[in-house]
Design a protein around this motif. Structure first.
Motif: not given
Lengths: 430, 262
Positions: A88-93
């Motif tokens: 997910t973009p959140e985990l990636r950040s």
């Protein structure tokens, strides 16, 4: 009768891991240059086979105590590719945030304690502290901030415990992480000061023509993902890594080195390559400092310390942005099911591109592992640089030349513990 | 008496434990005043010959050359302190002890004949007497400071030998094993990390090696009853402290059991 002489640096100091340097002179001409790695091999690619996938980021972290997050990141991304998992973009950040901590910690260590003493004439950062107390204290303060970020997100700075295949085992509360914001804002100022300080050193004139290689991302200063690019025009997905780069053995040395498959030439990875290929994607203050302190084309490897310092500024800017918006993600981990497959990934370790590939079995274990660390990729380039550097430093005498060669090697920030599992050890006696 | 002479040596390892010396950000400059750092390749170009008052030794013995080198270091050092799981138990590279070393070499190297490496990775204490062992993968900063402070004061260092469970309770972390059934080595692993893994919602994976009098069979019987395959228990015990005697005996016992069942 010919005159054969050997200059040896039996133990390189202020580098991570243990290695030496050997130069063979024939009638005063450089006949051979060898960067010798005598780190005992630890055989990671062999011992990973049969291990549950969950163990892989924990085990590969132990390849290097200075850049464990790099190994964790390349391994989880490669395994996720093999499992067909999307982050997910959140985990990636959050992974980027963790990586910022490691860039700060690793770069601050190399800049202040390992490399700066070369420019100011000291045997160590600790000895330098007597005459440059503020600079050393600033370096330690910067490193501590990097470590604190790693501790907040990963429990500890060396071998963090939170990184999992699919995301994180757990994430800290928002207040724990946001408590870092004020200190990071201060850290950013310190990092800018440190960049100006290192740029004020005097650098030997040693611009060379390199093929520089790094990951490039369309919107970010690449850390966790991107396409492979080079200053010579290479542009390909990471899945083509093994078609574009090859490891080979040189006849007189037992070291495994890397070269471009198409041209057979050596190449350079690391901060200078990243700045060269992604300068316009640096965060605003880092970008301004890069343009001021490290104008294009930045092709002097001794100035790698300035590139590192600019990247510390970038990591602070990026980390601050992410810290301000931090919320623990729930669930912290994307669920996955074992399946058969192969996946690869590269991320930007502090020292350069770190490539991992895994073949995984249906029972959720590793069938095959391949790891190409940045230092083994830089090794041929280091030797090539030394061949160009030696004729310039030899007139000052062999003892002095040996020191100057060591300085050149150190400017690459080699990570020999990483490289050892992949480099052939030289045992040739002279 | 002059300042005590300190040396830091590396064998097969990742550098993470000696890096802990440099990670004493707040104490590092003071430490450099209190002791004379005579030999520490990672940090300094100064290479003073022995004798040393204190030698910190990181890494395991895995080459012929290192067999010799550790003897010389022992002869040159008044106190020899091993730091980290590689030095105290052989490290992750000790997994080769259960494998076919020649095959391992062939797996990694195209020309294994160039590599000189021993078939076993062994702790320092298997070769020379060790005055104090500091556990951990990596070691703890606080425990390192305690060892250095104790040696400077001429007393024996005090580090806990109890299990991680106690640290977990002190930290008020929810027990992941009881609350969520997550396999956890905390009950048999020595304290020192600060119970990090349970705080991040995962089970302890044994970085600090066996605690004093660990009831390993008690734990593994419980985990087997809860449905965990012996194969998974074996790999769980065979990590960074795989060759620590208590972990090794239990993983060997479970492996033999699994073999017999097959």
């Amino acid at each position: 009768m010919t005159d054969r002489r050997v200059i040896e640096v039996p133990a390189l100091t202020r580098v991570e891991g243990e290695g030496g340097l050997k130069v063979v002179l024939h009638d005063g001409q450089v006949d051979d240059v060898q960067l010798n790695i005598y780190e005992p091999p630890r055989l990671f690619e062999a011992l990973l086979r049969g291990r549950p996938l969950d163990d892989v980021p924990d085990i590969t972290a132990r390849i290097c105590g200075i850049c464990p997050v790099a190994y964790q990141m390349s391994s989880v991304h490669a395994l996720e590719a093999a499992l067909g998992l999307r982050m997910t973009p959140e985990l990636r950040s959050l992974r980027r945030l963790l990586y910022c901590g490691e860039w700060i910690e690793s770069h601050a260590l190399h800049i202040h304690l390992l490399h700066a003493p070369d420019f100011l004439g000291y045997e160590s950062g600790l000895a330098m502290a007597a005459d440059h107390p503020e600079a050393v204290a600033r370096g330690l303060a910067l490193r501590k901030l990097g470590n604190r970020l790693l501790e907040a997100l990963g429990g500890r700075a060396v071998h963090p415990v939170s990184v999992a295949v699919g995301g994180f085992y757990g994430l800290p509360r928002a207040d724990v992480v946001q408590a870092l914001v004020a200190d990071f804002a201060q850290g950013l100022e310190l990092a800018c000061d440190a960049a100006r300080w290192v740029a004020s050193f005097s650098f030997p004139d040693f611009d060379r023509s390199y093929e520089m290689v790094a990951l490039v991302h369309p919107d970010e200063y690449a850390m966790n993902e991107g396409e492979l690019r080079s200053t010579a025009g290479l542009a390909c997905p990471v899945t083509e890594f093994e078609q574009r780069f090859e490891e080979y053995q040189v006849p007189h040395s037992t070291a495994l080195q890397a070269r471009r498959r198409e041209t057979g030439t050596c190449y350079l990875v690391g901060p200078l390559a990243r700045v060269a290929l992604s300068r316009e994607r640096l965060a605003p203050r880092a970008r301004a400092l890069a343009d001021e302190l490290l104008p294009e084309p930045a092709t002097n490897v001794f100035r790698g310390i300035v590139a590192r310092a600019v990247e510390v500024v970038h990591a602070f800017e990026e980390a601050l942005e992410l810290l301000r918006h931090y919320r623990p993600v729930w669930p912290p981990r994307v669920p996955w099911q074992p399946r058969e497959g192969t996946g690869c990934a590269a991320t930007e370790a502090p020292r350069g591109t770190l490539y991992h590939r895994y073949r995984v079995s249906a029972d959720g274990t590793v069938a095959e592992a391949r790891i190409v660390p940045p230092t083994s990729q830089n090794q041929a380039q280091i030797e090539d640089d030394l061949r160009a550097w030696l004729p310039r430093v030899l007139p000052a005498g062999e003892q002095r030349a040996a020191l100057d060669c060591e300085r050149l090697v150190r400017s690459y920030d080699p990570c020999i513990s990483c490289a050892a599992h992949f480099l052939r050890v030289t045992w040739e006696s002279v | 008496m002059g300042r005590p002479r300190l040396a830091v040596f590396k064998f097969a390892s990742c550098d993470g434990c000696q890096l802990t010396v440099l990670s004493l950000e707040d104490e590092l400059l003071q430490l450099a005043e209190a002791v004379d750092i005579c030999y520490f390749l990672e940090a300094s170009s100064r290479m003073e010959p022995g004798p040393y008052d204190v030698a910190l030794v990181e890494g395991s013995v895995s080459t012929e050359e290192d067999l010799q080198r550790i003897l010389e270091i022992r002869q040159n050092s008044r106190y020899l302190v091993t730091i980290g799981a590689c030095a105290t138990a052989g490290g992750i590279q000790a997994l080769r002890n259960w494998g076919d070393h020649a095959e391992f070499l062939r797996c990694v190297y195209a020309k294994p004949e160039y590599i000189r490496s021993l078939a076993h990775s062994t702790p320092i204490a298997a070769h020379v007497p060790v005055d104090f062992e500091l556990r951990g993968c990596p070691i703890s900063k606080q425990q390192l400071l305690e060892v250095l402070a104790a040696l400077l004061a001429g007393r024996r260092p005090k580090t806990p030998e109890h299990a991680v469970c106690l640290e977990c309770k002190r930290r008020l972390a929810v027990c992941v094993a009881v609350a969520r059934g997550v396999p956890c080595l905390g009950p048999v692993t020595q304290a020192g990390c600060g119970a990090l893994c349970p705080a991040f919602g995962r089970g302890c994976y044994g970085c600090f090696g066996p605690a004093a009098q660990p009831n390993l069979a008690g734990l593994t019987n419980h985990l087997q009853a809860a449905g965990m395959a012996p194969r998974r228990l074996v790999s769980g015990l065979r990590l960074f402290n795989a060759a620590a005697p208590a972990f090794q005996q239990e993983s060997d016992r479970l492996a033999a059991l699994e073999e017999a069942e097959r």
